[in-house]
Design a protein around this motif. Sequence first.
Motif, mmCIF file in Angstrom:
data_model
loop_
_atom_site.group_PDB
_atom_site.id
_atom_site.type_symbol
_atom_site.label_atom_id
_atom_site.label_comp_id
_atom_site.label_asym_id
_atom_site.label_seq_id
_atom_site.Cartn_x
_atom_site.Cartn_y
_atom_site.Cartn_z
ATOM 1 N N LEU A 79 5.481 -7.781 -60.365
ATOM 2 C CA LEU A 79 6.471 -8.267 -61.323
ATOM 3 C C LEU A 79 7.490 -7.186 -61.666
ATOM 4 N N TYR A 80 7.029 -5.953 -61.812
ATOM 5 C CA TYR A 80 7.937 -4.839 -62.092
ATOM 6 C C TYR A 80 8.899 -4.639 -60.922
ATOM 7 N N ASN A 81 8.396 -4.714 -59.693
ATOM 8 C CA ASN A 81 9.267 -4.583 -58.525
ATOM 9 C C ASN A 81 10.307 -5.701 -58.480
ATOM 10 N N GLU A 137 15.697 -2.105 -53.506
ATOM 11 C CA GLU A 137 15.066 -2.903 -52.459
ATOM 12 C C GLU A 137 13.682 -3.371 -52.903
ATOM 13 N N LEU A 138 13.394 -4.633 -52.629
ATOM 14 C CA LEU A 138 12.130 -5.239 -53.050
ATOM 15 C C LEU A 138 10.990 -4.765 -52.160
ATOM 16 N N ASN A 139 9.875 -4.414 -52.779
ATOM 17 C CA ASN A 139 8.657 -4.049 -52.068
ATOM 18 C C ASN A 139 7.653 -5.186 -52.272
ATOM 19 N N PRO A 140 7.485 -6.079 -51.282
ATOM 20 C CA PRO A 140 6.606 -7.237 -51.469
ATOM 21 C C PRO A 140 5.119 -6.918 -51.304
ATOM 22 N N LEU A 141 4.769 -5.699 -50.951
ATOM 23 C CA LEU A 141 3.385 -5.345 -50.656
ATOM 24 C C LEU A 141 2.407 -5.605 -51.809
ATOM 25 N N PRO A 142 2.694 -5.218 -53.062
ATOM 26 C CA PRO A 142 1.716 -5.482 -54.124
ATOM 27 C C PRO A 142 1.473 -6.971 -54.361
ATOM 28 N N GLY A 143 2.507 -7.786 -54.248
ATOM 29 C CA GLY A 143 2.328 -9.228 -54.413
ATOM 30 C C GLY A 143 1.492 -9.825 -53.303
ATOM 31 N N THR A 158 7.473 -12.765 -56.337
ATOM 32 C CA THR A 158 7.844 -11.825 -55.283
ATOM 33 C C THR A 158 8.518 -12.558 -54.133
ATOM 34 N N LEU A 159 7.957 -13.676 -53.737
ATOM 35 C CA LEU A 159 8.532 -14.462 -52.645
ATOM 36 C C LEU A 159 9.919 -14.977 -53.019
#
Length: 110
Positions: free
Chosen positions: A32-34, A44-50, A100-101
């Motif tokens: 959510l923070y990203n 730039e979005l980092n989708p890895l944690p989601g 995230t998506l």
Amino acid sequence: MKKPDDINRTSRLLSEEKSYGITVMLLSFWALYNCHQSITKDIELNPLPGIIALLAVLIQVFSQKGIKKGLEAEDEFYTEDDPRTSRFVKLAAALAAGLTLLTYLSVKIF
């Protein structure tokens, strides 16, 4: 009085349950923070944690269903409790993965 093996097993299961919940919640908050940083500051979005949070919840749900079927087949009087905490953790992870998506798609489209 409980046997020492039962006490050790119960304490291990409770500690694993708490650590799983905390880990998924931290991953969800990180996702959510990203998303927030990506939307507000054009980082730039980092989708890895989601993705990791979603996979952790999916693995837990499917393994729980498999174990439940095995226990129900062995014992006809088996009952399962469904605590509200696990529902909250699953909801938070699903929300973080979905956001995230959506953020990823909006950043790539616009």
